[in-house]
Motif scaffolding. Structure first.
Motif, mmCIF file in Angstrom:
data_model
loop_
_atom_site.group_PDB
_atom_site.id
_atom_site.type_symbol
_atom_site.label_atom_id
_atom_site.label_comp_id
_atom_site.label_asym_id
_atom_site.label_seq_id
_atom_site.Cartn_x
_atom_site.Cartn_y
_atom_site.Cartn_z
ATOM 1 N N GLN A 145 2.245 10.308 -9.371
ATOM 2 C CA GLN A 145 1.376 10.569 -10.514
ATOM 3 C C GLN A 145 0.577 11.856 -10.315
ATOM 4 O O GLN A 145 0.405 12.646 -11.248
ATOM 5 N N GLU A 146 0.079 12.077 -9.070
ATOM 6 C CA GLU A 146 -0.674 13.301 -8.800
ATOM 7 C C GLU A 146 0.189 14.543 -8.960
ATOM 8 O O GLU A 146 -0.265 15.569 -9.460
ATOM 9 N N GLU B 99 2.239 1.736 -3.383
ATOM 10 C CA GLU B 99 1.211 2.218 -4.301
ATOM 11 C C GLU B 99 0.854 3.675 -4.027
ATOM 12 O O GLU B 99 0.665 4.467 -4.963
ATOM 13 N N GLU B 100 0.758 4.053 -2.721
ATOM 14 C CA GLU B 100 0.452 5.454 -2.398
ATOM 15 C C GLU B 100 1.548 6.390 -2.891
ATOM 16 O O GLU B 100 1.271 7.482 -3.393
ATOM 17 N N LYS C 294 0.830 -1.210 0.000
ATOM 18 C CA LYS C 294 0.000 0.000 0.000
ATOM 19 C C LYS C 294 0.865 1.261 0.000
ATOM 20 O O LYS C 294 0.586 2.231 -0.706
ATOM 21 N N GLU D 24 3.495 5.841 -5.430
ATOM 22 C CA GLU D 24 3.349 5.951 -6.887
ATOM 23 C C GLU D 24 2.191 6.877 -7.255
ATOM 24 O O GLU D 24 2.317 7.702 -8.171
ATOM 25 N N GLN D 25 1.056 6.751 -6.509
ATOM 26 C CA GLN D 25 -0.063 7.653 -6.778
ATOM 27 C C GLN D 25 0.302 9.105 -6.508
ATOM 28 O O GLN D 25 -0.091 10.007 -7.250
#
Length: 680
Positions: free
Chosen positions: A583-584, A576-577, A573, A579-580
């Protein structure tokens, strides 16, 4: 078909030639105002021409048709009549809206309910809404009101619910016509009259319940009138509904307002020129403000680029950390697999051991159950024998209690007889005392012996009778003593018989006690055997507890496995956070670049636009509160945005305005800072 028209007050209509001559006679304005004057002249010509055509159609008293063929039916005449009515009403609406907007601009864009053009506008709008209404029959009578279709707006548009509730809460309104007029007043103050009527026209299948098919609201003229009503959003109306008698107002169109002299047109041209100059000054101020905002945005872009570089460095560090965490995760997986294999092997071994022990326990338990059943049968038989003996004892005890009760009754009888004897003896003593008293009296009263000899003889007879009764009582006493002695002899005999029976019962009880002692010894032996069996059971339980502890250890290992799996998921998690987040950040950067391009395009586009329209703003830009009847809209003369009264209560003199004008709080502080910096 040809038609004849009559014009009321034809001389008061201004011609286009007269307007041109008047404009030529005027002195020339400065060079910068020449194009504005030309636009104003063209607008005045168009207005004059539209006045003439509208007044021709609106001032009709009657329609006179020339004689034609006798074959034309009555339906064609009716259709022509309705078409002419629609055209007349549409032209009157155009005239009333134009004159209302012009007069409002000349007065400063704030109108009251006493303003004549505004009153005439509501009268014309009421005639338009009443055109082609169906008559509804009720118990009271026929009803023909335009408030029925207006009530549909609340269902189709939830924003109109405030208007409906405020109209219903007004106690002064008693008729449907008054409620309809109040609804129109409130919709105009909200600047949403055109929007609400457009919603009604979009749902013509609902309007068909209230209007005829050839009504104005069902035809194209209704859409044209809604388009004209959009221009009224420029006006700020301040209408007070309390205290006005809207039910009894008479809706009569006054044509004298539309027959104006040419002098009024000159004043309107000057008002239009001032409005154009105001817009020019506003655009200059807007361009100056936008140049400042562009510089600020460029500084923000530089800061965003720096933050982007920092985030890229953090991203690289995060990717390295993710790689190391993945390696640790693989190692933990291998360890988990080894632990799982060991735990599975130990669980299988323990299961086999427990199966063997359970088989042995079941076999031993069967033998013990058989022994226990035999002992239980013997106990039941002995209990039956003991119950029979107890019943015999209870019978003997009952006989004994009955004898005791008989003895007690005899004792009671003897006691009663003794009491009667004591009472008789007391009576004798009393009689003796009386005799003594009489004897003493006889000695003291020798003189009266002769007189009382008769009385003494009578007393002697009585004493003889008492003596005879005393003798009888003594005989009864002797008989009672004899009966008592016989009863005592009987009691003694009964006691001897009971003593013999008690001795026999005691012997039987001794025999039973000996049997009970033998049974107790047997029970003790059985208890010892049972204790031995219980010890064996405790040993087996200890073995099972050891197995349970081993199982708990296995469960602990499983929990550790679950924890490791949860940590693995958490690490996933986190990765993934991250990476998010990256991306943001990339999206934010791209959006900031797009916003810069949009701002540049808006800056280019705003150079030819006027200030923000009233329809585009539903909330105050600063306090974000929604506009309503009590919270009015106000333009800031510096930035052009729309604010409420509290957020735009300041006034300052701008370079484009000689007098102090309304400015919002943000522009007020910025302008003061600029003035202070310029002065320093």
């Amino acid at each position: 078909k040809e038609e004849d028209f009559e014009i009321i007050d034809k001389k008061q209509l201004p011609d286009a030639a007269e307007l041109r001559n008047e404009e030529k006679a005027k002195p020339e304005e400065a060079r910068w105002s020449a194009p504005i004057l030309s636009l104003a002249k063209k607008a005045s010509e168009n207005l004059a021409l539209s006045y003439g055509s509208a007044l021709k159609s609106a001032s009709l008293v009657g329609l006179v048709s020339k004689p034609g063929s006798s074959d034309s039916p009555a339906k064609t005449n009716k259709q022509c009549h309705t078409m002419e009515e629609r055209a007349n009403l549409m032209n009157m609406m155009k005239l009333s809206i134009k004159i209302l907007i012009q007069s409002a601009l000349s007065l400063g864009r704030t109108l009251d309910s006493d303003f004549p053009p505004l009153q005439q506008f509501f009268v014309v709008l009421e005639h338009c809404l009443k055109h082609g209404l169906k008559v509804k029959k009720t118990f009271i009578g026929q009803n023909k009101s335009f408030f029925g279709p207006l009530e549909l707006v609340e269902k189709l548009c939830p924003e109109a619910s405030d208007i409906a509730t405020s109209v219903k809460n007004l106690p002064e309104l008693k008729t449907a016509v008054g409620r309809g007029r109040a609804w129109l007043y409130l919709a105009l103050m909200q600047k949403k009259l055109a929007d609400y009527l457009k919603v009604l026209l979009d749902h013509k299948h609902l309007l068909s319940e209230f209007y005829e098919p050839d009504a104005l609201m069902m035809e194209e003229e209704g859409a044209v009138i809604v388009g004209l009503l959009v221009g009224l959003n420029v006006i700020d109306a301040n209408l007070c509904l309390k205290g006005e008698d809207l039910d009894s107002q008479v809706g009569v169109i006054d044509f004298s307002l539309y027959l104006k002299e040419t002098q009024d047109s000159d004043g309107k041209q000057d008002g239009g020129i001032t409005a154009v100059l105001d817009q020019k000054h506003y655009v200059e101020e807007l361009n100056r403000h936008l140049s400042c905002t562009v510089a600020d945005l460029q500084n923000k872009i530089d800061c965003l680029e720096k933050t982007n570089s920092k985030l890229q460095e953090e991203l690289a560090a995060a990717t390295d950390r993710i790689g190391s965490l993945q390696e640790e995760q693989q190692q933990l997986k291998q360890q988990n697999e080894l632990i799982r294999e060991r735990s599975e092997k130990s669980v299988e071994v323990t299961k086999e051991d427990t199966k063997v022990e359970l088989d042995t326990y079941k076999q031993s338990r069967q033998g013990l159950d058989e022994m226990y059943s035999d002992v239980w049968k013997q106990l039941k038989e002995e209990k039956k024998i003991r119950l029979e003996l107890e019943k015999e004892l209870e019978l003997q005890i009952g006989m004994k209690t009955e004898m005791e009760i008989a003895m007690k009754l005899l004792e009671k009888d003897t006691h009663e007889k003794q009491d009667t004897l004591v009472a008789l003896r007391q009576q004798l003593e009393e009689v003796k005392a009386i005799n003594l008293q009489m004897f003493h009296k006889s000695q003291n009263a020798e003189c009266s012996l002769q007189q009382k000899t008769e009385a003494i003889s009578s007393f002697e007879g009585k004493t003889n009778e008492m003596m005879s009764s005393m003798k009888q009582m003594e005989e009864r006493l002797q008989q009672a003593e004899k009966a008592r002695q016989a009863a005592e002899e009987r009691c003694n005999k009964m006691k001897q018989e009971l003593a013999g029976r008690l001795d026999s019962c005691r012997q039987q009880m001794a025999q039973l006690d000996s049997k009970c002692s033998t049974l107790e010894k047997e029970l003790k032996s059985e208890k010892e055997q049972r204790q031995a069996l219980q010890k064996e059971l405790h040993q087996e339980k200890d073995a099972t507890t050891l197995l349970k502890t081993e199982l708990q250890q296995m469960e602990g290992l499983k929990k550790e496995l679950r924890k490791l799996q949860d940590e693995k998921q958490q690490l996933k998690k986190v990765s993934e956070e991250q990476e998010q987040a990256l991306q943001e950040m990339g999206l934010h950067l791209s959006q900031s670049k797009l916003k810069m391009e949009d701002i540049k395009e808006v800056n280019k586009a705003l150079k030819g636009h006027t200030w923000l329209k009233d329809d585009e703003a539903t909330h105050c830009k600063q306090c974000k509160k929604e506009f309503s009847i009590s919270r009015r809209k106000h333009h800031c003369r510096n930035c052009g945005d729309i604010f409420c009264n509290t957020c735009s209560s300041n006034e300052l003199a701008l370079p484009s305005y000689p007098k102090p004008v309304r400015v919002c709080d943000n522009c007020h502080t910025l302008l003061l800072q600029q003035c202070s910096s310029n002065s320093s």
